[in-house]
Design an enzyme around this catalytic site. Structure first.
Site, PDB file in Angstrom:
ATOM      1  N   ARG A 187      44.092 -11.946  44.305  1.00  0.00           N
ATOM      2  CA  ARG A 187      42.757 -11.586  44.863  1.00  0.00           C
ATOM      3  C   ARG A 187      42.247 -13.097  45.658  1.00  0.00           C
ATOM      4  O   ARG A 187      41.137 -13.332  45.695  1.00  0.00           O
ATOM      5  CB  ARG A 187      41.489 -11.255  44.224  1.00  0.00           C
ATOM      6  N   SER A 237      35.780  -2.376  41.877  1.00  0.00           N
ATOM      7  CA  SER A 237      35.679  -3.182  40.755  1.00  0.00           C
ATOM      8  C   SER A 237      34.970  -4.288  40.821  1.00  0.00           C
ATOM      9  O   SER A 237      35.106  -5.170  41.570  1.00  0.00           O
ATOM     10  CB  SER A 237      37.223  -3.669  40.360  1.00  0.00           C
ATOM     11  N   GLU A 312      34.940 -10.133  40.941  1.00  0.00           N
ATOM     12  CA  GLU A 312      35.698 -10.179  42.446  1.00  0.00           C
ATOM     13  C   GLU A 312      34.694 -10.081  43.278  1.00  0.00           C
ATOM     14  O   GLU A 312      34.945 -10.376  44.544  1.00  0.00           O
ATOM     15  CB  GLU A 312      36.686  -8.895  42.385  1.00  0.00           C
TER      16      GLU A 312
HETATM   17  C1  LIG Z   1      35.067   2.196  46.060  1.00  0.00           C
HETATM   18  C2  LIG Z   1      35.574   0.893  46.307  1.00  0.00           C
HETATM   19  C3  LIG Z   1      37.158   0.793  45.720  1.00  0.00           C
HETATM   20  C4  LIG Z   1      37.676  -0.322  46.111  1.00  0.00           C
HETATM   21  N1  LIG Z   1      38.713  -0.552  45.684  1.00  0.00           N
HETATM   22  C5  LIG Z   1      39.542  -1.622  45.793  1.00  0.00           C
HETATM   23  C6  LIG Z   1      40.752  -1.869  45.630  1.00  0.00           C
HETATM   24  O1  LIG Z   1      41.431  -0.958  45.035  1.00  0.00           O
HETATM   25  N2  LIG Z   1      41.400  -3.023  45.563  1.00  0.00           N
HETATM   26  C7  LIG Z   1      40.624  -4.120  46.307  1.00  0.00           C
HETATM   27  O2  LIG Z   1      41.286  -5.299  46.504  1.00  0.00           O
HETATM   28  N3  LIG Z   1      39.542  -4.068  46.740  1.00  0.00           N
HETATM   29  C8  LIG Z   1      38.699  -2.832  46.503  1.00  0.00           C
HETATM   30  N4  LIG Z   1      37.589  -2.793  46.786  1.00  0.00           N
HETATM   31  C9  LIG Z   1      36.775  -3.991  47.256  1.00  0.00           C
HETATM   32  C10 LIG Z   1      36.792  -3.960  48.775  1.00  0.00           C
HETATM   33  O3  LIG Z   1      36.995  -2.897  49.565  1.00  0.00           O
HETATM   34  C11 LIG Z   1      37.936  -4.988  49.292  1.00  0.00           C
HETATM   35  O4  LIG Z   1      37.964  -6.479  48.696  1.00  0.00           O
HETATM   36  C12 LIG Z   1      38.027  -4.956  50.813  1.00  0.00           C
HETATM   37  O5  LIG Z   1      39.030  -5.618  51.347  1.00  0.00           O
HETATM   38  C13 LIG Z   1      36.779  -5.791  51.706  1.00  0.00           C
HETATM   39  O6  LIG Z   1      36.745  -5.540  52.902  1.00  0.00           O
HETATM   40  P1  LIG Z   1      35.539  -5.440  53.638  1.00  0.00           P
HETATM   41  O7  LIG Z   1      35.901  -5.383  55.401  1.00  0.00           O
HETATM   42  O8  LIG Z   1      34.529  -4.473  53.150  1.00  0.00           O
HETATM   43  O9  LIG Z   1      35.090  -7.047  53.557  1.00  0.00           O
HETATM   44  P2  LIG Z   1      33.721  -7.477  53.245  1.00  0.00           P
HETATM   45  O10 LIG Z   1      33.096  -6.770  51.901  1.00  0.00           O
HETATM   46  O11 LIG Z   1      32.821  -7.213  54.360  1.00  0.00           O
HETATM   47  O12 LIG Z   1      33.893  -9.092  52.959  1.00  0.00           O
HETATM   48  C14 LIG Z   1      34.731  -9.599  51.883  1.00  0.00           C
HETATM   49  C15 LIG Z   1      34.870 -10.970  52.162  1.00  0.00           C
HETATM   50  O13 LIG Z   1      35.868 -11.182  53.293  1.00  0.00           O
HETATM   51  C16 LIG Z   1      35.150 -11.816  54.423  1.00  0.00           C
HETATM   52  N5  LIG Z   1      35.437 -11.293  55.656  1.00  0.00           N
HETATM   53  C17 LIG Z   1      35.444  -9.922  55.954  1.00  0.00           C
HETATM   54  N6  LIG Z   1      36.032  -9.879  57.127  1.00  0.00           N
HETATM   55  C18 LIG Z   1      36.194 -11.160  57.691  1.00  0.00           C
HETATM   56  C19 LIG Z   1      36.882 -11.432  58.808  1.00  0.00           C
HETATM   57  N7  LIG Z   1      37.288 -10.493  59.763  1.00  0.00           N
HETATM   58  N8  LIG Z   1      37.203 -12.763  59.038  1.00  0.00           N
HETATM   59  C20 LIG Z   1      36.703 -13.514  57.877  1.00  0.00           C
HETATM   60  N9  LIG Z   1      36.481 -13.394  56.766  1.00  0.00           N
HETATM   61  C21 LIG Z   1      36.023 -12.020  56.545  1.00  0.00           C
HETATM   62  C22 LIG Z   1      33.488 -11.830  53.982  1.00  0.00           C
HETATM   63  O14 LIG Z   1      32.798 -12.851  54.467  1.00  0.00           O
HETATM   64  C23 LIG Z   1      33.458 -11.586  52.575  1.00  0.00           C
HETATM   65  O15 LIG Z   1      33.798 -13.012  51.909  1.00  0.00           O
HETATM   66  C24 LIG Z   1      36.744  -1.437  46.616  1.00  0.00           C
HETATM   67  C25 LIG Z   1      35.555  -1.322  46.974  1.00  0.00           C
HETATM   68  C26 LIG Z   1      35.034   0.062  46.806  1.00  0.00           C
HETATM   69  C27 LIG Z   1      33.532   0.042  47.419  1.00  0.00           C
END
Ligand SMILES: Cc1cc2nc3c(=O)[nH]c(=O)nc-3n(C[C@H](O)[C@H](O)[C@H](O)COP(=O)(O)OP(=O)(O)OC[C@H]3O[C@@H](n4cnc5c(N)ncnc54)[C@H](O)[C@@H]3O)c2cc1C
Length: 338
Positions: A187, A237, A312
């Site tokens: 992570r 999580s 996380e």
């Molecule tokens: C129901 C549910 C289940 C989940 N299951 C998992 C799982 O199994 N495994 C897991 O790892 N995570 C899980 N997550 C957490 C989350 O989905 C992941 O961390 C996901 O990868 C975040 O993507 P996002 O586009 O929503 O990023 P965001 O939440 O919008 O951003 C996360 C971080 O990345 C940065 N960021 C986003 N996009 C960019 C970009 N293009 N360039 C630079 N920085 C950027 C943001 O500034 C922030 O620091 C889950 C979340 C939910 C709601």
């Protein structure tokens, strides 16, 4: 360059910034956007400005404008790993999402823009008979967010398959990082240590059988639907799994459940009765409610096991500062008890 102006937050913002963003990204700039309205957890006050670029050139332009105006800039994907402050965000939130979601496949190499939705990407490459990222099929975020967090499931991370990452720094300069530059770990990625926008990534996958990949994805999705509370707003999580704790106590959800905290409420936030490593929003929860539960879970589990749970999920402060949410919860508790 900019004179004074006021956004919906009531704070002075450089007049002209919003108009300049409008010229750069016509029809894709919104003002005073409720973060509780658009974020996955349905929590947070207003963001001054939200812009959705649709090319790397536009991203560079937005970065340059914000830099010269001295305004904080926050990059988000689908906000599925973010807890926004109740005070909101005083700056420009740049969302890389469906407007930058192109995918191309050549042999076993997949090049995708950062805004592509992971469940769509996993299914698309699976249909093309490419295996390796089935574990990401149920993760409701963008490729950019996943690469930044080195997210994944089943003890895997997307970084295993990333060969190149296209980035733009705060000066608007583009660079291509190789896998070694990204320093992927559990992570973690090197991109978390300095400001970069991820615009695209290249994945090298393995050949597989499209039908068996589809079955694997269906099984993963069914198991997630059984295990996770997906009907209420949440951020997945909340706490990271620590290998030393895992070996002796078990995963965070188990430790929280053993501590008797499943179902505990603070305001409208609740430690999920379905899975104790999830905090759900029952409707109208505040960031403060969620931070309270994070603080209670951490201190109770520490008292019982000697292990501190770390988050996380990342907290976004009103000035755009990103911190693991437990650091903010710990500060809040210290302030409340002092
Ligand atoms: C129901 C549910 C289940 C989940 N299951 C998992 C799982 O199994 N495994 C897991 O790892 N995570 C899980 N997550 C957490 C989350 O989905 C992941 O961390 C996901 O990868 C975040 O993507 P996002 O586009 O929503 O990023 P965001 O939440 O919008 O951003 C996360 C971080 O990345 C940065 N960021 C986003 N996009 C960019 C970009 N293009 N360039 C630079 N920085 C950027 C943001 O500034 C922030 O620091 C889950 C979340 C939910 C709601």
């Amino acid at each position: 360059m900019y004179a004074d102006g006021v956004t919906g937050s009531g704070r002075a913002m450089p007049v002209g910034l919003s108009a300049a963003l409008d010229r750069l990204c016509p029809g894709r700039v919104r003002r005073s956007v409720s973060l509780a309205g658009i974020s996955r957890w349905k929590v947070g006050g207003p963001a001054d400005l939200l812009v959705e670029p649709q090319s790397a050139e536009e991203i560079s332009g937005v970065l340059r404008l914000c830099r010269s105006a001295g305004v904080p800039l926050l990059v988000v994907g689908d906000t599925s790993n973010l807890l926004f402050a109740d005070e909101g965000f005083r700056g420009v939130m740049m969302q890389i999402g469906r407007r930058m979601a192109a995918v191309s496949i050549t042999g076993t190499t997949v090049t995708a823009q950062a805004g592509v939705w992971m469940p769509y990407l996993a299914a698309t490459v699976g249909r093309a008979g490419l295996s390796g990222i089935e574990h990401t099929a149920g993760i409701p975020g963008t490729l950019g967010g996943l690469v930044m967090m080195n997210g994944g499931s089943q003890r895997r991370g997307i970084g295993e398959h990333v060969s190149r990452v296209w980035t733009i720094d705060e000066r608007g300069e583009a660079a291509i990082l190789g896998q070694a530059d990204c320093r992927f770990a559990y992570r973690r990625s090197a991109m978390q240590d300095r400001f970069v926008v991820i615009t695209a990534a290249e994945l090298v996958l393995e050949r597989g059988d499209a039908r068996s990949i589809r079955r694997t994805i269906i099984d993963i999705m069914a198991s997630r639907r059984r295990k996770f509370p997906l009907k209420l707003p949440n951020c997945g999580s909340v706490f990271l799994s620590d290998p030393a704790m895992y070996a002796t106590v078990g995963p965070p959800g188990h430790a929280i459940e053993q501590a008797g905290l499943k179902g505990l409420r603070a305001g409208q936030a609740q430690i999920s009765p379905v899975h104790a490593n999830f905090i759900v929003n029952l409707g109208g929860a505040t960031a403060r409610d969620i931070l309270t539960l994070i603080g209670i879970a951490r201190s109770t589990v520490f008292d019982r096991t000697g292990f501190w749970l770390n988050c996380e999920v990342r907290h976004v402060g009103p000035d755009g500062t990103l911190r693991p949410a437990h650091e903010v919860a710990a500060t809040d508790r210290a302030e409340q008890t002092s």
